[in-house]
Write a protein that holds these residues in place. Structure first.
Motif, short mmCIF file in Angstrom:
data_model
loop_
_atom_site.label_atom_id
_atom_site.label_comp_id
_atom_site.label_asym_id
_atom_site.label_seq_id
_atom_site.Cartn_x
_atom_site.Cartn_y
_atom_site.Cartn_z
N LYS A 70 34.31 67.76 26.13
CA LYS A 70 35.71 68.06 26.85
C LYS A 70 35.87 69.36 26.41
O LYS A 70 35.68 69.98 25.26
N VAL A 71 36.55 69.99 27.43
CA VAL A 71 37.04 71.43 27.40
C VAL A 71 37.74 71.75 26.38
O VAL A 71 37.85 72.86 25.54
N ASN A 72 38.90 70.78 26.00
CA ASN A 72 39.90 71.26 24.76
C ASN A 72 38.99 71.25 23.49
O ASN A 72 39.85 71.71 22.60
N SER A 73 37.88 70.84 23.23
CA SER A 73 37.35 71.12 22.15
C SER A 73 36.29 72.33 21.81
O SER A 73 35.68 72.41 20.86
N LEU A 74 36.54 73.14 23.07
CA LEU A 74 35.63 74.20 22.93
C LEU A 74 36.28 75.36 22.59
O LEU A 74 37.48 75.60 22.77
N PRO A 75 35.53 76.44 21.90
CA PRO A 75 36.39 77.60 21.39
C PRO A 75 36.82 78.53 22.68
O PRO A 75 36.36 78.20 23.95
N LEU A 76 37.66 79.59 22.30
CA LEU A 76 38.36 80.21 23.56
C LEU A 76 37.57 81.03 24.47
O LEU A 76 37.41 80.86 25.87
N ALA A 77 36.31 81.54 24.11
CA ALA A 77 35.38 82.20 24.98
C ALA A 77 34.56 81.52 25.89
O ALA A 77 34.66 81.79 26.79
N MET A 78 34.31 80.32 25.36
CA MET A 78 33.74 79.23 26.41
C MET A 78 34.68 78.69 27.33
O MET A 78 34.26 78.59 28.51
N GLN A 79 35.79 78.55 26.76
CA GLN A 79 36.96 78.18 27.78
C GLN A 79 37.18 79.33 28.93
O GLN A 79 37.43 79.03 30.29
N ARG A 80 37.11 80.74 28.54
CA ARG A 80 37.20 81.77 29.53
C ARG A 80 35.95 81.74 30.55
O ARG A 80 36.01 81.86 31.66
N LEU A 81 34.79 81.32 29.96
CA LEU A 81 33.51 81.17 30.78
C LEU A 81 33.73 80.11 31.81
O LEU A 81 33.18 80.29 32.91
N ILE A 82 34.13 79.07 31.38
CA ILE A 82 34.30 77.80 32.33
C ILE A 82 35.37 78.25 33.62
O ILE A 82 35.14 77.95 34.51
N GLU A 83 36.29 79.15 33.22
CA GLU A 83 37.21 79.34 34.12
C GLU A 83 36.47 80.34 35.32
O GLU A 83 36.83 80.35 36.54
N ILE A 84 35.56 81.16 34.59
CA ILE A 84 34.84 82.03 35.72
C ILE A 84 33.95 81.09 36.29
O ILE A 84 33.66 81.30 37.36
N GLY A 85 33.21 80.22 35.66
CA GLY A 85 32.34 79.18 36.40
C GLY A 85 32.95 78.54 37.37
O GLY A 85 32.47 78.28 38.56
N ARG A 86 34.27 78.18 37.27
CA ARG A 86 35.12 77.52 37.91
C ARG A 86 35.33 78.32 39.39
O ARG A 86 35.28 77.93 40.69
#
Length: 602
Positions: free
Chosen positions: A493-509
């Motif tokens: 789940k994305v809410n358990s991930l650190p900020l850097a990975m959350q930003r990468l997920i946005e780039i992936g999206r």
């Protein structure tokens, strides 16, 4: 679909067979042993299960609070009553007509009202339910319509003593059919789109999801369930009146959905049983029936909330432990779907005399520029409150209240965020806007929905191609996941991930949109130097190998200056300078805007 697969779905053998499978076979045997009173009670129970299933599409999947759902139940019931009374239309032909009629009413209500959300939507739907009830009273009277024909004639079923068995069989058979449809919805891209809108509509629109289109579809499907239940209700009651379609009934159906607490069909049966069958079980305790009924509900709800709290606490603890050592990985192999040919056309963004006012204050004041973005990295800087994000939102289509014009390939004039996304414009946000109920993989997959024309009928009733993402689509998403180094966390789940990975997920999206340009809004904010270096490498690699352009809003000069080849500078809503990073550093107007003096920008 194979016969064995159909049986698995109908009996829920995959996940819930010990409970739902036994209940299914119990339901088949009940007409052989039960009297008419019990059969009628279970018939009404099944109708409310069907109503709860339909409302769960609207409430659980789409996240819309509908307090007037009973109105669509009334539409279905009155549709059959009128067709029978005036045109002698048989029951089984009236079922699809009632279903369609209720769905049309849902679309008519949804188109103007789905532009509001939350409490306002609840009030609008509440008003609609009351309007329908008042219309029924004034047109057909408070006593309603009587003498409605049963689904089959008495001669056909072998006499009046068999009518209740007929009623039971008809209502009982709607449950596996309705649950089969819910199962297909749960596994289809439809559910992904609805859940994305429910979690974060702003982010969903930036992924190319037309939220109004998808929410109208949810409304239509949910109301179709109610219309079907209404036709069946009129057929087994043989009379209807407005008192059957009051606000209390809407609240009862909503209570079933809330107590069920999710998409589980087993829990839906339990919730409907508590609210519909329990009063009948307690009928012998007439003086204490409501008290016992209330106590049972309170115990059930409190116990369920405590159980959810325990599960959530365990999940957070596990996520916290697993995220302690999470670090960004080096980029993998570039996704094949993103590689551009050498003869790729340019991508020019033109902004002409753009002006945006908020309460008389100019956030953007007559800004004009034209910039080629294909294969380039352009920075957009300025002090806090300069208007950078406002400009971004106008380009992305989030803010359409402006004077002037914005144009880029495939789009001229005002546009919505999902239209920008479909024209190849991806974006990230200052604070990551993710779909928190989804995994990292599912977050990225939402953008692929916008790239596919999903046939609704095929998704719900037929082709297995559209019951879930195809293997080809999954592989494209996995390529992006591997490239960004998110493989180890793709199922988290994305809410358990650190900020850097959350930003990468946005780039992936954004990459899943197959973009021409990506707008990055303070992407380096909150990251350490190692994460920033990794991010810089990804941006440069994407720009060089795919000709994707980047327009980056940023406050971190150490990050943007070595990265961008050209910088646009905004101050107080006006463009004050544009040039190379070295020219920007030396410009006195830029220095004054940032530092108010003669210091040099680092």
């Amino acid at each position: 679909m194979t016969l064995s697969r159909a049986i698995d779905l109908l009996t829920f053998r995959n996940k819930q067979f010990p409970v739902l499978g036994l209940l299914f076979f119990f339901g088949l045997l009940l007409p052989l042993v039960a009297d008419n009173y019990i059969l009628r009670a279970f018939s009404i129970f099944y109708i409310y299960v069907l109503l709860g299933a339909g409302l769960s599409i609207v409430v659980i999947y789409a996240g819309l609070l509908d307090l007037g759902y009973i109105a669509f139940f009334a539409v279905g019931a009155y549709t059959y009553a009128l067709l029978d009374q005036h045109f002698c239309v048989p029951f089984f032909i009236s079922v699809p007509i009632g279903l369609l009629n209720a769905a049309i009413f849902g679309l008519v209500l949804g188109f103007p009202t789905l532009r509001v959300r939350g409490d306002y939507l609840a009030l609008v739907t509440l008003g609609f339910g009351e309007i329908i009830r008042v219309l029924l009273v004034n047109i057909w009277g408070p006593h309603g319509i009587t003498g409605i024909a049963p689904p089959l004639s008495l001669n056909t079923v072998g006499g009046a003593e068999n009518l209740y068995k007929l009623f039971y069989i008809i209502t009982f058979m709607t449950i596996p059919l309705g649950f089969l449809l819910l199962s297909r919805i749960e596994r289809s891209p439809l559910a992904q789109a609805w859940l994305a809108i429910r979690d974060n509509e702003r982010a969903a629109r930036s992924c190319g999801v037309n939220s109004l289109h998808w929410l109208l579809l949810a409304f239509a499907l949910g109301t179709a369930f109610a219309g079907t239940a209404g036709v069946i209700f009129a057929g087994i009651q043989r009379y209807i009146n407005p008192s059957s379609f009051i606000l209390d009934e809407s609240i009862l159906i909503l209570s079933i959905v809330v107590i069920a607490g999710g998409t589980s069909r087993g829990r839906l049966l339990v919730a409907a049983g508590l609210l519909c069958l329990m009063p009948e079980v307690l009928r012998d305790f007439a003086n204490y029936r409501l008290l016992l009924y209330g106590v049972i509900l309170i115990i059930f709800v409190i116990g369920e909330e405590k159980l959810k709290g325990i599960k959530l606490s365990r999940a957070h603890n596990a996520a916290g432990q697993s995220s302690l050592n999470m670090q960004l990985q080096k980029p993998g192999i570039m996704p094949s779907g993103l590689v551009r040919h050498s003869n790729d056309n340019g991508w020019n963004l033109k902004v002409n005399h753009l002006t945006v006012n908020f309460n008389g204050v100019a956030a953007i004041n007559d800004v004009s520029f034209s910039v080629e973005l294909a294969g380039r990295i352009i920075g957009l800087i300025g002090p806090n409150g300069a208007g950078k994000t406002t400009l971004f939102n106008c380009i992305a289509g989030e803010n359409q209240q402006f004077a002037g014009s914005i144009s880029f390939p495939g789009m001229k004039g005002r546009h919505s965020p999902f239209m920008s996304a479909r024209c190849g414009v991806g974006r990230t946000f200052q604070t990551p806007q993710l779909f928190e109920s989804m995994t990292a993989f599912e977050n990225i997959a939402v953008s692929s929905i916008a790239q596919s024309d999903i046939p609704i009928i095929g998704s719900l009733c037929g082709s297995t191609r559209w019951t879930s993402f195809s293997n080809k689509e999954k592989e494209k998403i996995n390529e992006i996941v591997r490239y960004l180094g998110l493989t180890e966390v793709s199922d988290m789940k994305v809410n358990s991930l650190p900020l850097a990975m959350q930003r990468l997920i946005e780039i992936g999206r954004a990459l899943a949109l197959k973009p021409r340009v990506i707008l990055l809004d303070e992407i380096a904010s909150g990251l350490n130097s190692s994460d920033k270096n990794q991010l810089t490498q990804i941006i440069r690699q994407l720009c060089k190998q795919t000709s994707v352009g980047f327009l980056i809003v940023e406050h971190d000069m150490d990050f943007i200056m070595p990265l961008a080849e050209e910088i646009l500078v905004i101050d107080a809503g006006e463009m004050i300078f544009r040039g190379s990073p070295s020219e920007v550093k030396a410009n006195q107007g830029v220095i004054d805007a940032y530092l108010g003096g003669t210091n040099v920008i680092p």
